[in-house]
Design an enzyme around this catalytic site. Structure first.
Site, mmCIF file in Angstrom:
data_model
loop_
_atom_site.group_PDB
_atom_site.id
_atom_site.type_symbol
_atom_site.label_atom_id
_atom_site.label_comp_id
_atom_site.label_asym_id
_atom_site.label_seq_id
_atom_site.Cartn_x
_atom_site.Cartn_y
_atom_site.Cartn_z
ATOM 1 N N ASP A 258 0.879 -1.555 0.505
ATOM 2 C CA ASP A 258 -0.256 0.143 -0.078
ATOM 3 C C ASP A 258 0.725 0.663 -0.280
ATOM 4 O O ASP A 258 0.374 2.214 -0.105
ATOM 5 C CB ASP A 258 -0.714 -0.090 1.379
ATOM 6 C CG ASP A 258 0.160 -0.228 2.622
ATOM 7 O OD1 ASP A 258 0.909 -0.214 2.427
ATOM 8 O OD2 ASP A 258 -0.761 0.087 3.616
ATOM 9 N N ARG B 82 -3.939 4.563 7.175
ATOM 10 C CA ARG B 82 -4.498 4.164 5.987
ATOM 11 C C ARG B 82 -5.863 5.283 5.455
ATOM 12 O O ARG B 82 -6.568 6.039 6.594
ATOM 13 C CB ARG B 82 -4.855 2.749 5.273
ATOM 14 C CG ARG B 82 -3.681 2.191 5.200
ATOM 15 C CD ARG B 82 -3.353 2.082 3.488
ATOM 16 N NE ARG B 82 -4.676 1.039 2.450
ATOM 17 C CZ ARG B 82 -4.392 0.537 2.384
ATOM 18 N NH1 ARG B 82 -3.953 -0.343 2.789
ATOM 19 N NH2 ARG B 82 -5.779 -0.071 1.718
ATOM 20 N N TYR C 233 0.874 -3.894 11.763
ATOM 21 C CA TYR C 233 2.355 -5.460 11.366
ATOM 22 C C TYR C 233 2.728 -5.078 12.378
ATOM 23 O O TYR C 233 3.421 -4.315 13.911
ATOM 24 C CB TYR C 233 3.517 -4.942 10.882
ATOM 25 C CG TYR C 233 3.555 -5.245 8.965
ATOM 26 C CD1 TYR C 233 3.597 -5.403 8.676
ATOM 27 C CD2 TYR C 233 3.139 -3.237 8.749
ATOM 28 C CE1 TYR C 233 3.266 -5.038 7.026
ATOM 29 C CE2 TYR C 233 2.916 -2.927 7.465
ATOM 30 C CZ TYR C 233 3.010 -4.006 6.741
ATOM 31 O OH TYR C 233 3.006 -3.668 5.148
ATOM 32 N N PRO D 95 7.851 -5.930 4.334
ATOM 33 C CA PRO D 95 7.570 -5.397 3.869
ATOM 34 C C PRO D 95 7.367 -4.202 4.872
ATOM 35 O O PRO D 95 6.790 -2.755 3.653
ATOM 36 C CB PRO D 95 6.110 -6.021 3.923
ATOM 37 C CG PRO D 95 5.296 -7.008 5.097
ATOM 38 C CD PRO D 95 7.465 -7.076 5.341
#
Lengths: 666, 666
Positions: free
Chosen positions: A52, A281, A289, A365
């Site tokens: 993202d 987001r 995470y 990530p």
């Protein structure tokens, strides 16, 4: 025995995999007008297990295609990075706040957005610019790859040395099991804790009647992920080792929490329950995470994924973030992964088959690098393939792909190796606690890694595309990249001290001379497959400089090598430093800088001025670029905005411009 | 005898005409969730005879709906206004350059874009927000309008006092003659040199079989242009006179010219060949307004349109712009008009039928006002109709439409009267030339008219919606607007010296407290049909101020009149002035300012701070708004961003807030 129909076809470029790397490549193909195809084994466009984060350089690239604004509008913007760790009482507290990206780097900052939306921007752009001729063909899987060795080095227009057999899957075969119904989607099937299913898909598909197609292609690009089928066909390896660190991802939830920094990019190191990272987001969503310290790899080195559930993950998060509360009612999907860094041994098979993205680099990530570096691989490769496939550029330039991008992948893996260990480590109790991670070291690593993470520190080595000094192999990944042109191009880095050879052309605000509108100059370097000759014309009201400029323009008009490429493959942009109100387009600038067309008149979008705007201040572009306001210079940027050449407007610069293009064009 | 089927239906709001005014109204209907219909007699969406200028206030409004970015991206931006007139040798030369709009007014400047694109943005927005339930019904013409007098003043939910009979045209009937084939389209059929064709369309349609529909509506809005059928049914007049000035329009051409300011907004006054105005557009297009001094009105006062052709117009232009050359190969369409200013006697029939846009004001197009003022009429009316139709607001507020907008129309007509005469007049030869227009006077008029032209000087008079001092009738168009609430609301303009009662809420950059992202504060005043209670919380770290804020919030929570409307019809925005890094959302701000939801947690998009940003400087919003950083204040804006009330956070301000809303809500 099963029956399979076999049709045959040709295409210039076959792209395997329609994730961000594959879509970026298809975007270039559309912009360059290449006969390309792009296939993907999955039937469904938007599925989970997705990235993202969009870093600054990716946004600059999106902007060069014209769709950065869509991402910027829809995305959440990350402005601040907050660090939480235990105080002397062992309870977490905010210890630091710093800007998420350094100030003054770009007109963009880091943003985060659902990958499905990002893919939508690509798909819309590909559709528009290919006249709907390039469409992602879903539910199609490659089965065999072979070469006609005799014509492998023949890059002429009718040579198709690659054969790929494609098999068409049924809707049922092409739909990932996890997409078939459950409410909260389990993304483990795509994580590095799971096996690849490509061979299984092929095997099963072969058991029944079906349709196959034999595609003969000039070039083939494997953008087919960490389990890359293409890489396996070529026998290339991913080198590197997994760690013991297992992380879970709740992606994406709407959290219900009293934790103050839930809308910041936040790293929390708890005293002894592990770490978590908050990525806020769009639409109230948050990606978490979460380190799973209670899940360990088994003897084979791999974690048992059956032990990982959303409940296990949220409980781990709650322990880390205590005394703050954290729950959720909505969770889009979740997954887990085992941290490890691996890089491909080869990115290129004889300038015919290329690998990009996860197929040649995998890592953790959390630094938001994967999708960005993958897209940037393809952004580097696409225009080179486009120009070679059209017979405009020399096939030799294709070698710079591995040289330039494998080096970046190596840097990335080093960066991630260090960063992810600092992230997963237990915070040091005090200065004597040597096995713990010092929080000042963590902060320092974040700040140092910041420029790298933006993608702006990329500095491509010497080659026929970057006329810089030094050893090409040293500056790249070791690949030998010839510089083809017989006399070495002489470059004048000193004439533009902040336009670095090998790096992306930076941006300052300038005004369109004809209508006084301010633009970030970089936005005029569109990704249309053309090189840019950027004429820093200096002070055109000085007779000496005017004559220098006239001489340079006369050279452009009269060079029998350059003239045929002008405007078509080399666009000219001019930036002068005289007062806008004292200069006139027709009077002061030779026609080649704003060419006349019998149907549409003069070009009004090529000459710019470094002057005060009415509403947005003075861009101070000459100062920013480090170019002399009197004498100027000339800069060549590649179609991907990286700086290839800097020279004077005088005789030596003119010779340099010609030599540079002789090294590139056929 | 012909046969006509007649069906019957009801709707809350029937909009006649789908130009910019009608589409703006339909946009509000979509946003407010109103059962509305919009019809247009034309079959084709995009036709010529169209406006293109978008003024600042229109862009702010587009932004409040969320589509200003589309216009800004596609449009050409006008930054500079250049004036050309004869030198002492009689040859034109550039005499002045000034900013096209004053500096510092807004985040937007003036832009120009094809009207078809602007309508597309509206249509997309209406589709999305009405769930595709509001669609423009084309080829539909109103035939009769009648009222049920008995229930005309009954605004209850099941009262439909208006009956409109609609007739469905065939595709052939609904297509304007000029659209049927010719290459360069003649837009005269829509100019004020042509007769209206509505009656003719109805007559012809009646001659054959067809379909009609009887619509019973609560409210009807005529956005049906200068020849407004709706206005005629009501017997209302347009008052005013035409002039002798005839102008031609080449719209839009790609000019081939060496005139230096072809990409600037430019006015050229020639010595004796008339004037022209250059409006550069997107995609190399330019719109030229050209005075036709050789075309004169006949005895009836109207020009003979058969004498006007594109050749006549371009020849006139060439004479004006000499010694520069001017030709074109591409011309989209052309038209001509006779300058005149007229304003409607009434905008409102008994708070049931309203007129907006060209139906109530016509004038010359060169100041780029027509489409803007028309859209702003509908923007003023739409939310009022929406709230009354839903039974939330008192029907009395509908009277403010005529009071507010007819006054604006009168101001517009005065502005245009003066401006267009200066534009069409021959330039004075010298100071003694009294019949000529002085160029310094022209420049002065342009500068003075600049603020008016942006739409930002709109200042609505006293009413129940604007709690300002003075006589309501004086401040409006003379309409008596009651203030309904028994005790007059006491307003404190002194607490926010740059937030003017009756004017639009200005914008400065502020930071979202939860994620540090900079926003123009005005962008948080979305056009969603809600009033905004803007709490300037001041310095919340001061105990005195904190207790004042707590008291204000307790009042909001406990007021039995306000509480039910909170968040639903009154959104709360907070802007505080303490340091962001020293304050915490949960600790320092009462819940009503960032309400909790059991499913989605706290609201993170309501509390803002006036502090330094990382990348975009310090907005200095308190300073800009003229609000005390310690003690703050409270401001109410209407759903259209106009300021209705200003008060303190203390007892008197709380009483004022309550009184204000008692005057508005049922």
């Amino acid at each position: 025995m099963t029956v399979t129909e076999l049709t045959e076809s040709t295409c210039d470029v076959l792209i395997i995999g329609a994730g961000p790397a594959g879509l970026m490549l298809a975007t270039w193909m559309a912009r360059c007008g290449i006969n390309a195809r792009i296939i993907d084994k999955r039937s469904t466009k938007i599925f989970c297990g997705q990235a993202d984060g969009l870093q600054i350089r990716s946004l600059e690239i999106f902007d060069s295609f014209g769709f950065a604004d869509r991402a910027v509008k829809e995305a959440n913007h990350l402005l601040e990075f907050c660090m939480w760790n235990p105080g002397s009482d062992g309870v977490i507290r905010r210890s630091d706040r710093i800007p998420d990206v350094m100030v003054g780097l770009s007109r963009f900052t880091e943003i985060v957005l659902h990958q499905g939306r990002i893919e939508r921007f690509f798909l819309d752009h590909i559709k528009k610019h290919s006249n709907d001729s390039i469409r992602v063909e879903r539910g199609v899987i490659p089965e065999t790859l072979s070469f006609n060795e005799e014509i492998l080095d023949d890059h002429s227009q009718d040579s198709y040395p690659i054969s790929v057999k494609l098999r068409y899957l049924t809707e049922e075969e092409a739909t990932p099991a996890q997409s078939k119904g459950s409410a909260t989607r389990d993304g483990l099937f795509r994580s590095n804790l799971a096996e690849d299913d490509t061979d299984e898909l092929i095997r099963k598909s072969k058991e029944k009647d079906g349709t196959s197609e034999l595609v003969r292609a000039k070039y083939d690009v494997g953008c087919d992920g960490a389990h890359s089928w293409t890489r396996k066909q070529l026998g290339f390896q991913l080198e590197g080792e997994p760690t013991d660190f297992i992380w879970g991802v709740l992606a994406d939830i709407i959290p219900i929490t009293d934790f103050p920094d839930i809308r910041m990019r936040t790293a929390v190191h708890s005293a002894s329950s592990g770490s978590l990272m908050v990525i806020p987001r769009e639409s109230k969503l948050v990606r978490l995470y979460i380190q799973l310290i209670e899940v360990k790899p088994d003897a084979s080195g791999r974690a048992d994924r059956s032990k990982i559930t959303p409940e296990v993950i949220i409980k781990a998060a709650q322990k880390i973030i205590a005394p703050y509360s954290l729950t959720y009612e909505y969770c889009d999907w979740w997954t887990a992964y085992q941290i490890g860094q691996r890089v491909g041994t080869n990115f290129d098979y004889r300038s015919r088959v290329f690998l990009a993205g996860d197929a040649v680099h995998t890592h953790s990530p959390k630094a938001g690098q994967g999708m960005n570096v993958s897209m940037q691989d393809a952004y580097n490769l696409g225009w080179k393939l486009g120009l070679v496939a059209k017979g405009i550029a020399k096939p030799d330039i294709l070698k710079t792909y591995q040289s330039e991008r494998r080096r970046i992948a190596q840097d990335l893996i080093d960066f991630d190796h260090k960063f992810s260990r600092l992230f997963s480590g237990r915070p040091a109790k005090d200065i004597l606690d040597e096995t713990g991670v010092s929080m000042s070291e963590f902060k320092e690593a974040f700040v140092k890694g910041n420029l790298f993470a933006t993608g702006l520190s990329v500095d491509y080595g010497a080659s026929m595309l970057v006329a810089k000094d030094g050893d090409a192999a040293d500056q790249g990944d070791g690949t030998k990249v010839s510089t083809t042109n017989p006399t070495k191009v002489v470059c004048r880095q000193d004439l533009a001290t902040n336009i670095r050879l090998g790096m992306r052309f930076p941006s300052f605000k300038v005004l369109n001379h004809a209508d006084a509108r301010p633009w970030h100059f970089q936005t005029k370097l569109k990704s249309d497959g053309r090189f840019r000759l950027i004429v820093f014309a200096g002070n055109v009201l000085s007779p000496v400089q005017k004559s220098r400029l006239d001489g340079f323009c006369k050279f452009l008009d009269s060079s029998s090598f350059i003239r045929p490429h002008l405007h078509k493959h080399i666009a000219i942009l001019t930036l002068h430093s005289s007062k806008r109100m004292e200069t006139e387009l027709q009077r002061d600038f030779p026609e080649v800088l704003h060419p006349f067309d019998a149907h549409t008149g003069w070009d009004y979008d090529s000459v710019f001025v470094d002057d005060e705007s009415y509403h947005e201040g003075h861009g101070e572009a000459y100062k920013g670029y480090g170019v002399d306001k009197e004498t100027g210079c000339v800069v060549i940027t590649r179609p991907d905005q990286y700086v290839g050449f800097i020279g004077s407007l005088d005789e030596d610069g003119r010779a340099g411009v010609e030599e540079y293009f002789k090294g590139v064009f056929v």
